[in-house]
Design a protein around this motif. Structure first.
Motif, PDB file in Angstrom:
ATOM      1  N   ARG A 199      -5.085  -5.465   0.163  1.00  0.00           N
ATOM      2  CA  ARG A 199      -4.491  -6.492   1.029  1.00  0.00           C
ATOM      3  C   ARG A 199      -3.633  -7.444   0.199  1.00  0.00           C
ATOM      4  NH1 ARG A 199      -6.013  -7.119   6.076  1.00  0.00           N
ATOM      5  NH2 ARG A 199      -5.593  -9.338   5.978  1.00  0.00           N
ATOM      6  N   ALA A 200      -4.111  -7.706  -1.009  1.00  0.00           N
ATOM      7  CA  ALA A 200      -3.342  -8.603  -1.879  1.00  0.00           C
ATOM      8  C   ALA A 200      -1.992  -7.976  -2.229  1.00  0.00           C
ATOM      9  CB  ALA A 200      -4.131  -8.881  -3.148  1.00  0.00           C
ATOM     10  N   ARG A 201      -2.019  -6.694  -2.474  1.00  0.00           N
ATOM     11  CA  ARG A 201      -0.807  -6.015  -2.915  1.00  0.00           C
ATOM     12  C   ARG A 201       0.183  -5.829  -1.779  1.00  0.00           C
ATOM     13  NH1 ARG A 201      -1.461  -0.534  -6.106  1.00  0.00           N
ATOM     14  NH2 ARG A 201      -2.237   0.273  -4.149  1.00  0.00           N
ATOM     15  N   ASN A 202      -0.357  -5.518  -0.594  1.00  0.00           N
ATOM     16  CA  ASN A 202       0.526  -5.124   0.486  1.00  0.00           C
ATOM     17  C   ASN A 202       0.672  -6.169   1.591  1.00  0.00           C
ATOM     18  OD1 ASN A 202       0.973  -2.135  -0.239  1.00  0.00           O
ATOM     19  ND2 ASN A 202      -1.225  -2.417  -0.420  1.00  0.00           N
ATOM     20  N   GLY A 203      -0.129  -7.222   1.506  1.00  0.00           N
ATOM     21  CA  GLY A 203      -0.080  -8.238   2.562  1.00  0.00           C
ATOM     22  C   GLY A 203      -0.964  -7.886   3.729  1.00  0.00           C
ATOM     23  N   GLU A 204      -1.313  -6.631   3.843  1.00  0.00           N
ATOM     24  CA  GLU A 204      -2.273  -6.169   4.843  1.00  0.00           C
ATOM     25  C   GLU A 204      -2.831  -4.856   4.318  1.00  0.00           C
ATOM     26  OE1 GLU A 204       0.727  -3.479   7.554  1.00  0.00           O
ATOM     27  OE2 GLU A 204      -0.323  -5.140   8.505  1.00  0.00           O
ATOM     28  N   SER A 205      -3.778  -4.299   5.040  1.00  0.00           N
ATOM     29  CA  SER A 205      -4.297  -3.014   4.582  1.00  0.00           C
ATOM     30  C   SER A 205      -3.164  -1.984   4.662  1.00  0.00           C
ATOM     31  CB  SER A 205      -5.485  -2.611   5.461  1.00  0.00           C
ATOM     32  OG  SER A 205      -6.102  -1.484   4.913  1.00  0.00           O
ATOM     33  N   PRO A 206      -2.897  -1.238   3.580  1.00  0.00           N
ATOM     34  CA  PRO A 206      -1.749  -0.323   3.583  1.00  0.00           C
ATOM     35  C   PRO A 206      -1.959   0.869   4.515  1.00  0.00           C
ATOM     36  CG  PRO A 206      -3.074   0.005   1.628  1.00  0.00           C
ATOM     37  CD  PRO A 206      -3.659  -1.177   2.337  1.00  0.00           C
ATOM     38  N   ARG A 207      -3.184   1.103   4.903  1.00  0.00           N
ATOM     39  CA  ARG A 207      -3.482   2.154   5.872  1.00  0.00           C
ATOM     40  C   ARG A 207      -4.777   1.729   6.553  1.00  0.00           C
ATOM     41  NH1 ARG A 207      -4.676   7.567   3.650  1.00  0.00           N
ATOM     42  NH2 ARG A 207      -5.236   7.894   5.832  1.00  0.00           N
ATOM     43  N   ARG A 219      -3.933 -11.981  -4.265  1.00  0.00           N
ATOM     44  CA  ARG A 219      -2.530 -11.576  -4.265  1.00  0.00           C
ATOM     45  C   ARG A 219      -1.794 -12.211  -5.452  1.00  0.00           C
ATOM     46  NH1 ARG A 219       1.245 -12.465   0.823  1.00  0.00           N
ATOM     47  NH2 ARG A 219      -0.366 -11.176   1.699  1.00  0.00           N
ATOM     48  N   ARG A 220      -2.127 -13.477  -5.721  1.00  0.00           N
ATOM     49  CA  ARG A 220      -1.469 -14.144  -6.841  1.00  0.00           C
ATOM     50  C   ARG A 220      -1.788 -13.402  -8.145  1.00  0.00           C
ATOM     51  NH1 ARG A 220      -1.586 -17.059 -10.875  1.00  0.00           N
ATOM     52  NH2 ARG A 220      -3.845 -17.040 -10.965  1.00  0.00           N
ATOM     53  N   LEU A 221      -3.082 -13.049  -8.298  1.00  0.00           N
ATOM     54  CA  LEU A 221      -3.470 -12.310  -9.501  1.00  0.00           C
ATOM     55  C   LEU A 221      -2.774 -10.961  -9.551  1.00  0.00           C
ATOM     56  CD1 LEU A 221      -7.290 -12.660 -10.128  1.00  0.00           C
ATOM     57  CD2 LEU A 221      -5.397 -13.304 -11.611  1.00  0.00           C
TER      58      LEU A 221
END
Ligand SMILES: [Zn+2]
Length: 477
Positions: free
Chosen positions: A227-235, A64-66
């Motif tokens: 998950r990194a981008r959305n905090g969880e699976s987006p779908r 997520r940081r990356l």
């Protein structure tokens, strides 16, 4: 130590980039990262590897940081991401988050990690007929997927490795996307000794690199990125990795079909077509038949006239079967195996042929089946028995398939390249899901050549954009 230094330098480079590019809050976060690097907490290595066990979910945090670093100027801290999610529980937040060029940049930074994951998978040999070996790989993969937040379930089988299913739940109510692949390879244990996994000439070489351990690596990293981008699976996403694809998928077929029926679409991580990396929008259907001829045995010197040669009859039948090929329709029949006779001085009482049938259109299946079943003996004293049928229906380029390809080309265009499509003769489990009418796109895996051969290899430079394409496609479907 060298690896750690390189990772640290890489991390510092990214941080410099962020400091130059981003707003004050990013700088603050990066300052913390520098401290983390100094403490050996961040950028210490690829979290999906063995280290993962001790660092828990930090791989996702690091990803997520990356990801945030890649999102120059639009940095989201963890708490900001959470606030955004709380505001919007319908899943639209994830759609808003889509930005292929950020995803591309993120994966460019992670090319080395993707490569390392694939190398680890290749070094775990997994021939279809070795349950123990495939199970070992399955366990390792289960660990990697569960560390990304997936719920792991094994479908136990006695003869083959257990099939691995992983579910990633999401808040939105769209049906899941099924990511489909296989863990088994055609290479026996020990192949690595003569065909070592190595990097040379811009490629990763080794058994199963292309078919299809690179595809599994891409699944892992795409899910991690989402998950990194959305905090969880987006779908919701379901991963199914079967263990018997290379030997016909008999024990996994019902699982693949069940999961496909519950899914919005199926993305198959089998190798891409050609070095241009086209996806596969059509595959031929595959049938296998066996023709058994029974004749009458006799001494070829003393009683030649009493004998009725099954081999002679089979030879005539093979010539007849060859006439059924209709290359224009993409309908082919290949007698790939023949057996018969006992000794050179005996008129053969038995002979059999195995026939491989390929069709482009499902409607050709019944016609060819009828033709094969109505073969009659040239020698009336011989008997014919025909068995078999269609194993995998053709994957036809339906509107659903074309729609998926359309989305994929759009994403590829945003990523800066033109994604081609191909129709191929070989079957995969994508045939099974497409045969049920579920939109299926195949060939989303690694780009390379030499599947099943000793020059099997993938192009390393293609990995980041394949991962970006997959991640974006999972969300867009
Ligand atoms: Zn394959």
């Amino acid at each position: 130590m060298v690896t750690f230094l390189m990772a640290t330098m890489r991390c510092l480079r990214e941080i410099n980039y962020s400091v130059n590019q981003q707003k004050r809050e990013t700088v603050r976060q990066d300052a913390q990262d520098v401290i983390n690097v100094q403490r050996g907490l961040a950028c210490g290595g690829w979290g999906l590897g063995d280290r993962m066990g001790s660092v828990g979910h930090s791989a996702v945090r690091e990803a997520r940081r990356l990801y945030c670093t890649a999102r120059a100027g639009t940095f989201l801290t963890d708490s900001m991401t959470k606030r955004k999610q709380n505001k919007d529980k319908t899943g639209t937040a994830s759609v808003k988050n889509r930005n292929p060029s950020i995803t591309a940049r993120y994966f460019e930074q992670r090319g080395g990690e993707i490569l390392e994951t694939i190398r680890q998978l290749v070094e775990m040999e997994s021939p279809s007929d070795n349950k123990e070996a495939v199970d070992r790989l399955g366990e390792a993969l289960a660990k990697k997927f569960s560390e990304l937040g997936g719920k792991v379930h094994f479908h136990r089988t006695a003869k083959f490795g257990d099939h691995l299913q992983v579910d990633f739940a999401a808040r939105d109510d769209r049906k899941p996307v099924l990511l489909l692949g296989h863990m088994d390879t055609v290479y026996p244990i020990g192949t690595l000794a003569t065909m070592p996994c190595r990097v040379a000439d811009g490629r990763l070489w080794g058994p199963g690199t292309l078919d299809m351990k690179s595809g599994i690596g891409l699944m892992l990293h795409s899910i991690e990125a989402l998950r990194a981008r959305n905090g969880e699976s987006p779908r919701s996403v379901t991963v199914l990795l079967v263990s018997d694809e290379e030997v016909g998928s008999d024990s996994s077929r019902h699982i693949t079909e069940e999961l496909a029926k519950k899914s919005e679409a199926v993305l198959v991580l089998e190798p891409a077509y050609g070095l241009q990396g086209a996806v596969k929008t059509a595959r031929k259907g595959v049938g296998e038949y066996s023709l058994k001829v029974s004749g009458i045995a006799a001494h070829s010197g003393l009683d030649f006239k009493k004998g009725q040669s099954a081999i002679l009859e089979l030879a005539l039948q093979i010539a007849k079967i060859a006439e059924f090929t209709d290359a224009k329709r993409g309908l082919t029949l290949n007698v790939g195996l023949v057996q018969g006779g006992t000794r050179v001085n005996v008129v053969a009482a038995e002979a059999t042929a195995a026939i491989d049938v390929r069709i482009v259109r499902m409607k050709d299946a019944s016609g060819i089946d009828r033709k094969l079943r109505s073969l009659r003996p040239f020698n009336r004293k011989c008997k014919l028995e025909i068995s078999g049928g269609l194993n995998r229906p053709p994957m036809e380029r339906t509107a659903g398939v074309a729609g998926l390809y359309g989305k994929a080309t759009q994403i590829a265009k945003q990523l800066g390249w033109r994604l081609g499509e191909a129709a191929v003769g070989g079957g995969s489990d994508g045939n099974l899901t497409a045969g049920l009418g579920i939109p299926t796109l195949d060939g989303l895996g690694g780009v390379g050549e030499g599947a099943h051969a000793n020059h099997e290899s993938i192009l390393i430079s293609e990995l980041p954009r394949r991962a970006a394409l997959l991640a974006e496609l999972i969300e867009a479907v």
